[in-house]
Design a protein around this motif. Structure first.
Motif, PDB file in Angstrom:
ATOM      1  N   MET A   1     113.631  91.182  54.668  1.00  0.00           N
ATOM      2  CA  MET A   1     112.271  90.946  55.135  1.00  0.00           C
ATOM      3  C   MET A   1     112.268  90.771  56.656  1.00  0.00           C
ATOM      4  SD  MET A   1     109.625  88.191  53.670  1.00  0.00           S
ATOM      5  CE  MET A   1     108.812  87.204  54.858  1.00  0.00           C
ATOM      6  N   ILE A   2     111.346  91.420  57.303  1.00  0.00           N
ATOM      7  CA  ILE A   2     111.245  91.366  58.757  1.00  0.00           C
ATOM      8  C   ILE A   2     110.290  90.234  59.146  1.00  0.00           C
ATOM      9  CG2 ILE A   2     110.489  92.608  60.810  1.00  0.00           C
ATOM     10  CD1 ILE A   2     111.261  95.194  59.334  1.00  0.00           C
ATOM     11  N   ILE A  24     119.794  90.120  63.492  1.00  0.00           N
ATOM     12  CA  ILE A  24     118.369  90.084  63.827  1.00  0.00           C
ATOM     13  C   ILE A  24     117.822  91.506  63.758  1.00  0.00           C
ATOM     14  CG2 ILE A  24     118.533  87.981  65.214  1.00  0.00           C
ATOM     15  CD1 ILE A  24     118.492  89.631  67.718  1.00  0.00           C
ATOM     16  N   ASP A  25     116.521  91.633  63.805  1.00  0.00           N
ATOM     17  CA  ASP A  25     115.867  92.931  63.665  1.00  0.00           C
ATOM     18  C   ASP A  25     115.508  93.490  65.040  1.00  0.00           C
ATOM     19  OD1 ASP A  25     115.353  93.285  60.624  1.00  0.00           O
ATOM     20  OD2 ASP A  25     114.825  91.195  61.056  1.00  0.00           O
ATOM     21  N   ALA A  26     116.160  94.587  65.400  1.00  0.00           N
ATOM     22  CA  ALA A  26     115.920  95.233  66.688  1.00  0.00           C
ATOM     23  C   ALA A  26     115.015  96.445  66.490  1.00  0.00           C
ATOM     24  CB  ALA A  26     117.247  95.668  67.305  1.00  0.00           C
ATOM     25  N   LYS A  40     115.680  82.385  62.048  1.00  0.00           N
ATOM     26  CA  LYS A  40     116.823  81.821  61.332  1.00  0.00           C
ATOM     27  C   LYS A  40     116.737  80.303  61.382  1.00  0.00           C
ATOM     28  CE  LYS A  40     120.089  85.517  62.039  1.00  0.00           C
ATOM     29  NZ  LYS A  40     121.512  85.768  62.043  1.00  0.00           N
ATOM     30  N   GLU A  41     117.413  79.669  60.436  1.00  0.00           N
ATOM     31  CA  GLU A  41     117.438  78.212  60.413  1.00  0.00           C
ATOM     32  C   GLU A  41     118.346  77.655  61.504  1.00  0.00           C
ATOM     33  OE1 GLU A  41     118.039  76.430  56.575  1.00  0.00           O
ATOM     34  OE2 GLU A  41     116.709  77.884  55.620  1.00  0.00           O
ATOM     35  N   ASN A  47     114.097  81.338  67.833  1.00  0.00           N
ATOM     36  CA  ASN A  47     113.298  82.171  66.936  1.00  0.00           C
ATOM     37  C   ASN A  47     112.078  82.693  67.676  1.00  0.00           C
ATOM     38  OD1 ASN A  47     115.023  81.815  64.780  1.00  0.00           O
ATOM     39  ND2 ASN A  47     113.787  80.220  63.820  1.00  0.00           N
ATOM     40  N   GLY A  48     111.723  83.928  67.375  1.00  0.00           N
ATOM     41  CA  GLY A  48     110.547  84.527  67.990  1.00  0.00           C
ATOM     42  C   GLY A  48     110.803  85.975  68.348  1.00  0.00           C
TER      43      GLY A  48
END
Length: 123
Positions: A1-2, A24-26, A40-41, A47-48
């Protein structure tokens, strides 16, 4: 999930390429990497939306997008972060999407080519 996938809706109909990078999603547009999405936790301060840019553009981007800051967990000098916990997160995402659609030089970096591996020639 993105995470924060609403940014992708803002960028429609641009043809973005998605790649996993360091967990992470690039996202790439044409030949440039333009941003990464991280949720992420661990180290959740980072995060962002990670914006691919150049150091020279940091001040100009900070004038356009509130709450931008450096990424804390990695000493990456050129990238800048719009933190997910910012009161201006959605507004900032809108601005980032607009800059990408305008092909602004402020957002996006052409990645360095990968080094080719040498073939082992020993017998």
């Amino acid at each position: 999930m993105i995470p924060y996938d609403f940014i992708l809706e803002r960028l429609y109909p641009l043809e973005l390429r998605h790649k996993k990078m360091f967990g992470i999603d690039a996202f790439y547009y044409k030949e440039k990497i333009v941003f990464c999405l991280r949720e992420k936790e661990s180290n959740n301060d980072d995060n962002g939306v990670w914006i691919a840019t150049k150091i020279d553009f940091h001040e100009s981007l900070k004038e356009q997008i509130k709450d931008l800051r450096m990424i804390k967990m990695y000493p990456i000098k050129s990238w800048i972060l719009l933190p997910a916990d910012s009161d201006y997160f959605e507004e900032g995402v809108e601005t980032i999407a607009t800059l990408i659609k305008q092909n602004s030089p402020y957002v996006g970096v052409i990645p360095k080519p990968k080094k080719k591996k040498k073939k082992n020639t020993t017998k």
